[in-house]
Enzyme design. Structure first.
Site, PDB file in Angstrom:
ATOM      1  N   ARG A 171       0.895  -1.319   0.097  1.00  0.00           N
ATOM      2  CA  ARG A 171       0.055  -0.040  -0.101  1.00  0.00           C
ATOM      3  C   ARG A 171       0.886   1.325  -0.165  1.00  0.00           C
ATOM      4  NH1 ARG A 171      -5.092   1.110   1.149  1.00  0.00           N
ATOM      5  NH2 ARG A 171      -5.438  -0.989   1.882  1.00  0.00           N
TER       6      ARG A 171
ATOM      7  N   SER B 124     -11.584   5.183  17.097  1.00  0.00           N
ATOM      8  CA  SER B 124     -11.708   4.006  17.588  1.00  0.00           C
ATOM      9  C   SER B 124     -10.721   3.265  18.416  1.00  0.00           C
ATOM     10  CB  SER B 124     -12.123   3.129  16.589  1.00  0.00           C
ATOM     11  OG  SER B 124     -12.367   1.757  17.005  1.00  0.00           O
TER      12      SER B 124
ATOM     13  N   ARG C 244      -5.865  -9.060   3.326  1.00  0.00           N
ATOM     14  CA  ARG C 244      -6.299  -8.794   4.681  1.00  0.00           C
ATOM     15  C   ARG C 244      -6.807  -7.167   4.205  1.00  0.00           C
ATOM     16  NH1 ARG C 244      -2.929 -10.404   9.652  1.00  0.00           N
ATOM     17  NH2 ARG C 244      -3.082 -12.752   9.549  1.00  0.00           N
TER      18      ARG C 244
ATOM     19  N   ASN D 150      -1.123  -8.634   3.230  1.00  0.00           N
ATOM     20  CA  ASN D 150      -1.708  -7.629   2.695  1.00  0.00           C
ATOM     21  C   ASN D 150      -2.815  -7.778   1.608  1.00  0.00           C
ATOM     22  OD1 ASN D 150      -0.978  -4.733   4.096  1.00  0.00           O
ATOM     23  ND2 ASN D 150       0.991  -5.903   4.036  1.00  0.00           N
TER      24      ASN D 150
ATOM     25  N   GLU E 295      -0.085  -1.658   8.654  1.00  0.00           N
ATOM     26  CA  GLU E 295       0.491  -0.302   8.948  1.00  0.00           C
ATOM     27  C   GLU E 295      -0.532   0.778   9.225  1.00  0.00           C
ATOM     28  OE1 GLU E 295       3.497   2.640   6.381  1.00  0.00           O
ATOM     29  OE2 GLU E 295       3.744   0.554   6.042  1.00  0.00           O
ATOM     30  N   ARG E 296      -1.692   0.419   8.812  1.00  0.00           N
ATOM     31  CA  ARG E 296      -2.748   1.291   9.173  1.00  0.00           C
ATOM     32  C   ARG E 296      -3.232   1.444  10.745  1.00  0.00           C
ATOM     33  NH1 ARG E 296      -7.741   0.478   8.133  1.00  0.00           N
ATOM     34  NH2 ARG E 296      -8.430   2.641   7.829  1.00  0.00           N
TER      35      ARG E 296
END
Length: 301
Positions: free
Chosen positions: A56, A70, A133, A130, A96-97
């Protein structure tokens, strides 16, 4: 709630174990490795480096802020995965997010699965995890597939086994990389869909691709309308070139043409003589494209 508290306390205990120089774990055979590798451990965010193999390449600021909010309220639900580089130093494999959002949320630690892997294994894990997911855009998925093929030296068949996708599906993603960069950017930014891109793939002239792209945007064309537009352009080109008449393509050949095109990532042409003999024509656009096709043929031997 008591079970969650006990689990977190265990994670902190293992974190303390990792900070002990006498228990520096570098391989799965080292003492106490079984207590660490594959377990969830609270790691300090500052001890984790981002992954250079991350497929990404862009992160939406708004959605990151939403995730950070959140995380402030309920914490990190799904642990990230890291690999151990050195003493108390780790590198992201996936997540990483969550890593970025945890920093925005002001966290000092994050739950993480510990892995021990070399660079090639890390690349494979990062890309495969990645792809499976994360909500990657089609071009990011295509680039991830291409990296696995190029850097891990996988065939499309082997890649199909790794990621659990049909080879034809992988081929369709890879073919998107033949599109003009502006068209690829349009797919990444959501201006057009992967279906629009696939409709344009067989247009070799990139300027014509751009012309079609502009018409899609200007007229809000659907995928079906785009396919009709491309077909019209193909028919116009055929009328201009006026090819010499050839014998009718046998049904057994016609039924296999899509399979050939998916395999080679290019529109395959066929010529048939009056005696039933014929030849397949595989087009290539550059030396790199020629070597890609050559590698595909070699891998099937």
């Amino acid at each position: 709630m008591a079970k969650a508290t006990k689990k977190q306390a265990l994670g902190r205990g293992l974190s303390a174990l990792l900070k002990d120089p006498e228990n520096d774990i570098k391989s799965a055979e080292d003492k106490n490795a079984d207590k660490v590798v594959g377990n969830i451990i609270e790691l300090e965010l500052e001890s984790i480096d981002v992954n250079p193999f991350q497929p990404r390449t862009s992160f939406n600021d708004e959605t990151l802020q939403e995730l950070a909010t959140s995380i402030r309220e309920v914490g990190v639900i799904q642990p990230i995965t890291v690999r151990k580089l050195d003493f108390n130093t780790y590198q992201l494999v996936s997540g990483e997010r969550r890593f970025r959002a945890s920093k925005l949320a002001g966290l000092e630690t994050i739950p993480a699965y510990i892995r021990i892997a070399n660079d090639q294994e890390s690349l494979t894990m990062a890309l495969v995890e990645n792809i499976q997911r994360q909500d990657l855009d089609p071009i990011e998925i295509a680039l991830s597939y291409q990296r696995l093929i190029d850097e891990i030296d996988l065939t499309q068949e082997q890649l199909s086994d790794r990621v659990g996708k049909k080879r034809s599906t992988i081929a369709n993603y890879l073919r998107l990389l033949k599109l003009d960069p502006i068209v690829q950017t349009g797919i990444r930014d959501g201006f057009i869909s992967m279906g629009h891109g696939r409709a344009m793939i067989n247009i070799d002239d990139q300027q014509k691709q751009l012309d079609i792209y502009e018409k899609i945007i200007a007229n809000t064309l659907s995928v079906r309308e785009t396919e009709k537009l491309v077909k019209t352009i193909d028919q116009e080109e055929t009328a201009v070139t006026k090819p010499a008449p050839s014998s009718k393509v046998p049904k057994y050949v016609e039924n296999s043409m899509n399979e050939f095109s998916d395999f080679f990532g290019a529109k395959i042409d066929v010529k048939v003589s009056g005696r039933g003999r014929g030849k397949l024509i595989i087009p290539f656009s550059s030396e790199e494209d020629f070597n890609r096709i050559k590698k595909l043929i070699s891998s099937e031997k």
